[in-house]
Write a protein that holds these residues in place. Structure first.
Motif, short mmCIF file in Angstrom:
data_model
loop_
_atom_site.label_atom_id
_atom_site.label_comp_id
_atom_site.label_asym_id
_atom_site.label_seq_id
_atom_site.Cartn_x
_atom_site.Cartn_y
_atom_site.Cartn_z
N PRO A 11 0.83 -1.20 0.00
CA PRO A 11 0.00 0.00 0.00
C PRO A 11 0.87 1.26 0.00
N PRO A 12 0.33 2.35 -0.52
CA PRO A 12 1.09 3.59 -0.49
C PRO A 12 1.25 4.07 0.95
N GLY A 13 2.32 4.73 1.21
CA GLY A 13 2.54 5.27 2.55
C GLY A 13 3.97 5.05 3.00
N LEU A 14 4.17 5.33 4.26
CA LEU A 14 5.52 5.29 4.80
C LEU A 14 5.78 4.12 5.73
N ASP A 15 4.82 3.20 5.86
CA ASP A 15 5.01 2.06 6.76
C ASP A 15 6.08 1.13 6.20
N HIS A 16 6.94 0.65 7.08
CA HIS A 16 8.00 -0.28 6.67
C HIS A 16 7.41 -1.65 6.36
N VAL A 17 8.04 -2.32 5.41
CA VAL A 17 7.59 -3.66 5.02
C VAL A 17 8.79 -4.59 5.07
N ALA A 18 8.59 -5.75 5.67
CA ALA A 18 9.57 -6.83 5.61
C ALA A 18 8.85 -8.05 5.06
N LEU A 19 9.51 -8.73 4.13
CA LEU A 19 8.93 -9.90 3.49
C LEU A 19 10.00 -10.98 3.41
N LEU A 20 9.67 -12.15 3.89
CA LEU A 20 10.58 -13.30 3.85
C LEU A 20 9.86 -14.41 3.11
N THR A 21 10.46 -14.89 2.04
CA THR A 21 9.85 -15.97 1.28
C THR A 21 10.80 -17.16 1.21
N LEU A 22 10.21 -18.33 1.14
CA LEU A 22 10.97 -19.57 1.07
C LEU A 22 10.19 -20.53 0.20
N ARG A 23 10.86 -21.20 -0.67
CA ARG A 23 10.22 -22.23 -1.50
C ARG A 23 10.91 -23.55 -1.21
N THR A 24 10.12 -24.54 -0.89
CA THR A 24 10.68 -25.86 -0.63
C THR A 24 10.68 -26.66 -1.93
N PRO A 25 11.60 -27.59 -2.08
CA PRO A 25 11.63 -28.41 -3.31
C PRO A 25 10.33 -29.21 -3.44
N ALA A 26 9.94 -29.44 -4.67
CA ALA A 26 8.74 -30.25 -4.92
C ALA A 26 8.97 -31.67 -4.41
N ARG A 27 7.90 -32.25 -3.88
CA ARG A 27 7.97 -33.63 -3.40
C ARG A 27 7.82 -34.59 -4.57
N ALA A 28 8.58 -35.68 -4.51
CA ALA A 28 8.41 -36.73 -5.52
C ALA A 28 7.04 -37.34 -5.32
N HIS A 29 6.48 -37.86 -6.39
CA HIS A 29 5.17 -38.51 -6.27
C HIS A 29 5.26 -39.62 -5.24
N ASP A 30 4.22 -39.76 -4.49
CA ASP A 30 4.18 -40.83 -3.50
C ASP A 30 4.21 -42.16 -4.24
N ARG A 31 5.22 -42.93 -3.98
CA ARG A 31 5.34 -44.25 -4.60
C ARG A 31 5.93 -45.21 -3.58
N PRO A 32 5.63 -46.46 -3.73
CA PRO A 32 6.14 -47.42 -2.77
C PRO A 32 7.67 -47.46 -2.80
N THR A 33 8.25 -47.59 -1.66
CA THR A 33 9.69 -47.71 -1.55
C THR A 33 10.07 -49.18 -1.78
N PRO A 34 11.05 -49.44 -2.66
CA PRO A 34 11.44 -50.83 -2.87
C PRO A 34 12.00 -51.43 -1.57
N PRO A 35 11.74 -52.71 -1.34
CA PRO A 35 12.26 -53.33 -0.12
C PRO A 35 13.78 -53.35 -0.11
N ARG A 36 14.33 -53.21 1.07
CA ARG A 36 15.79 -53.26 1.23
C ARG A 36 16.24 -54.69 1.49
N ASP A 37 17.42 -54.99 0.96
CA ASP A 37 18.02 -56.31 1.29
C ASP A 37 18.55 -56.26 2.69
N LYS A 38 18.32 -57.35 3.42
CA LYS A 38 18.82 -57.38 4.80
C LYS A 38 20.11 -58.11 4.90
#
Length: 74
Positions: free
Chosen positions: A47-74
């Motif tokens: 907005p117009p005026g003299l008020d101070h503005v602080a803005l902090l933005t963060l974007r997280t990486p996109a998540r991989a599609h939910d898919r089953p995790t392959p079984p691990r060898d024991k």
């Protein structure tokens, strides 16, 4: 995204009006790279005026599609 009240408060408008305006513009700009997103958001919403503005933005990486995790060898 975090911001101070100077980004959403202006004389003659409620804070809810300012927050709704911020949400609309943020959603419209969400596809942009982060530096462009913040620059354009400040340009559109501040907005117009003299008020101070602080803005902090963060974007997280996109998540991989939910898919089953392959079984691990024991």
């Amino acid at each position: 995204m975090l911001c101070t009240d100077g980004l959403v408060e202006s004389p003659g408008r409620t804070i809810d009006d300012g927050l709704n305006r911020l949400r609309r513009h943020a959603a419209a700009l969400a596809h942009r790279p982060l530096p462009s997103f913040t620059d354009q958001l400040l340009h559109r919403v501040r907005p117009p005026g003299l008020d101070h503005v602080a803005l902090l933005t963060l974007r997280t990486p996109a998540r991989a599609h939910d898919r089953p995790t392959p079984p691990r060898d024991k």
